[in-house]
Design an enzyme around this catalytic site. Structure first.
Site, PDB file in Angstrom:
ATOM      1  N   LEU A   1       0.869  -1.169   0.000  1.00 42.28           N
ATOM      2  CA  LEU A   1       0.000   0.000   0.000  1.00 42.28           C
ATOM      3  C   LEU A   1       0.906   1.218   0.000  1.00 42.28           C
ATOM      4  O   LEU A   1       1.945   1.218   0.671  1.00 42.28           O
ATOM      5  CB  LEU A   1      -0.897   0.034   1.249  1.00 42.28           C
ATOM      6  CG  LEU A   1      -2.040  -0.977   1.351  1.00 42.28           C
ATOM      7  CD1 LEU A   1      -2.778  -0.784   2.674  1.00 42.28           C
ATOM      8  CD2 LEU A   1      -3.016  -0.846   0.193  1.00 42.28           C
ATOM      9  N   ASP A   2       0.529   2.250  -0.729  1.00 40.73           N
ATOM     10  CA  ASP A   2       1.311   3.478  -0.701  1.00 40.73           C
ATOM     11  C   ASP A   2       1.411   3.999   0.727  1.00 40.73           C
ATOM     12  O   ASP A   2       0.502   3.785   1.546  1.00 40.73           O
ATOM     13  CB  ASP A   2       0.645   4.560  -1.568  1.00 40.73           C
ATOM     14  CG  ASP A   2       0.596   4.181  -3.038  1.00 40.73           C
ATOM     15  OD1 ASP A   2       1.391   3.331  -3.449  1.00 40.73           O
ATOM     16  OD2 ASP A   2      -0.257   4.745  -3.748  1.00 40.73           O
ATOM     17  N   LYS A   3       2.476   4.692   1.013  1.00 41.30           N
ATOM     18  CA  LYS A   3       2.682   5.253   2.352  1.00 41.30           C
ATOM     19  C   LYS A   3       1.463   6.038   2.847  1.00 41.30           C
ATOM     20  O   LYS A   3       1.031   5.865   3.992  1.00 41.30           O
ATOM     21  CB  LYS A   3       3.929   6.132   2.354  1.00 41.30           C
ATOM     22  CG  LYS A   3       4.230   6.803   3.680  1.00 41.30           C
ATOM     23  CD  LYS A   3       5.471   7.679   3.571  1.00 41.30           C
ATOM     24  CE  LYS A   3       5.746   8.425   4.868  1.00 41.30           C
ATOM     25  NZ  LYS A   3       6.943   9.293   4.760  1.00 41.30           N
TER      26      LYS A   3
ATOM     27  N   THR B   1      -1.666   5.748   2.006  1.00 36.89           N
ATOM     28  CA  THR B   1      -2.906   4.976   1.954  1.00 36.89           C
ATOM     29  C   THR B   1      -3.025   4.103   3.195  1.00 36.89           C
ATOM     30  O   THR B   1      -2.105   3.373   3.542  1.00 36.89           O
ATOM     31  CB  THR B   1      -2.945   4.086   0.705  1.00 36.89           C
ATOM     32  OG1 THR B   1      -2.781   4.892  -0.462  1.00 36.89           O
ATOM     33  CG2 THR B   1      -4.263   3.335   0.608  1.00 36.89           C
TER      34      THR B   1
END
Length: 277
Positions: A78-80, A82
């Site tokens: 997951l993106d930082k 998100t």
């Protein structure tokens, strides 16, 4: 088998000697057995060390390892910024099996996003160019062709706020359920930008005036995107797992403060996604 995260204390793994301050932080566990564990990752937390964020000292892999007292294997990212459901295997064989599931698109993923404008429900089939980081991806092929990317968007609620945030006298926003069928880098964020409805709080793909408005008015000062649902078959037992968790706390606070146009807007949203507060 359905599991929904309800906040509760999680026992950290046993460890000899004094526990460092960073290891005392516990991550909310949504599901766990002897093969895998799923957490609700807070926004702003990296999954693992990255040359892109050299200053960071907190990582989900290390925190969860210390919490459980054993090695963990992240099987997707997951993106930082998100928040939401993040799956770890507890041994190498399960890690390989789960990675295959994510790669062959047999896992159903659901995200909640708040975006600018009135976003129509639609399937967006729009190929995305390969975005490589100058530092982290410097050894990868630099000239890859655009990759197929498909996301289903379902608009759950819309609002019109009496604020001239941009060049119009009022500002419109949509609460959207996003279901990606492929796993390209920043796929949901880039697809919504392509559609003209960037996610609020997206510093890279969004619009700063709307990001500042939500930060100042609703104290929602981060990306308003949460991975709230996962559905997949267990890699060992074959049991179908349906996992859910709440969106990020500041995201939920903003949602609940907005006067949505649809009177039954909350009915369209799974209650488990709004569990905080």
């Amino acid at each position: 088998m359905t599991h929904t995260f309800e906040p509760e204390a999680n026992k950290p793994g046993t460890q000899a000697g004094p526990i460092p301050e960073a290891a005392q932080e516990t991550l909310p566990v949504v599901y766990q057995d002897e093969h895998l564990v799923v957490i609700n990752k807070p926004t702003g937390l990296l999954v693992h060390r990255s040359p892109i964020d050299r200053h960071e000292t907190r990582f989900a892999v290390q925190l969860l390892r210390d919490q459980l007292g054993q090695h963990v294997y992240p099987v997707h990212r997951l993106d930082k910024p998100t928040s939401g459901l993040l799956v770890f295997a507890l041994n190498g064989d399960v890690a390989r099996a789960l990675s295959e599931k994510f790669n062959d698109k047999t896992i159903k993923k659901q995200y909640l996003a708040l975006c600018r404008g009135y976003m129509p429900s639609q399937r967006l089939d729009y190929a995305l160019s390969v975005k490589l980081d100058r530092i982290a991806d410097k050894h990868k092929q630099q000239d890859k062709a655009a990759q197929p990317a498909i996301t289903d968007f379902t608009t759950l609620a819309t609002c019109e706020l009496p604020y001239a945030v941009d060049r119009y006298p009022v500002s419109r926003y949509s609460l959207v359920l996003c279901e990606p069928h492929t796993g390209r880098k920043h796929q949901i964020r880039r697809h919504l930008k392509h559609a003209g409805h960037p996610i609020i709080g997206d510093a890279k793909h969004g619009k700063s005036v709307h990001n500042r408005f939500f930060a100042n008015t609703f104290q929602a000062d981060h990306l308003l995107l949460s991975a709230v649902g996962l559905d997949f078959s267990h890699p060992v037992t074959g049991t179908r797992l349906t996992l859910n968790c709440a969106a990020a706390p500041k995201f939920i606070q903003a949602i609940k403060r907005i006067d949505w146009q649809e009177p039954d807007w909350a009915v369209a949203i799974a209650p488990k996604w709004l569990a905080h507060g």
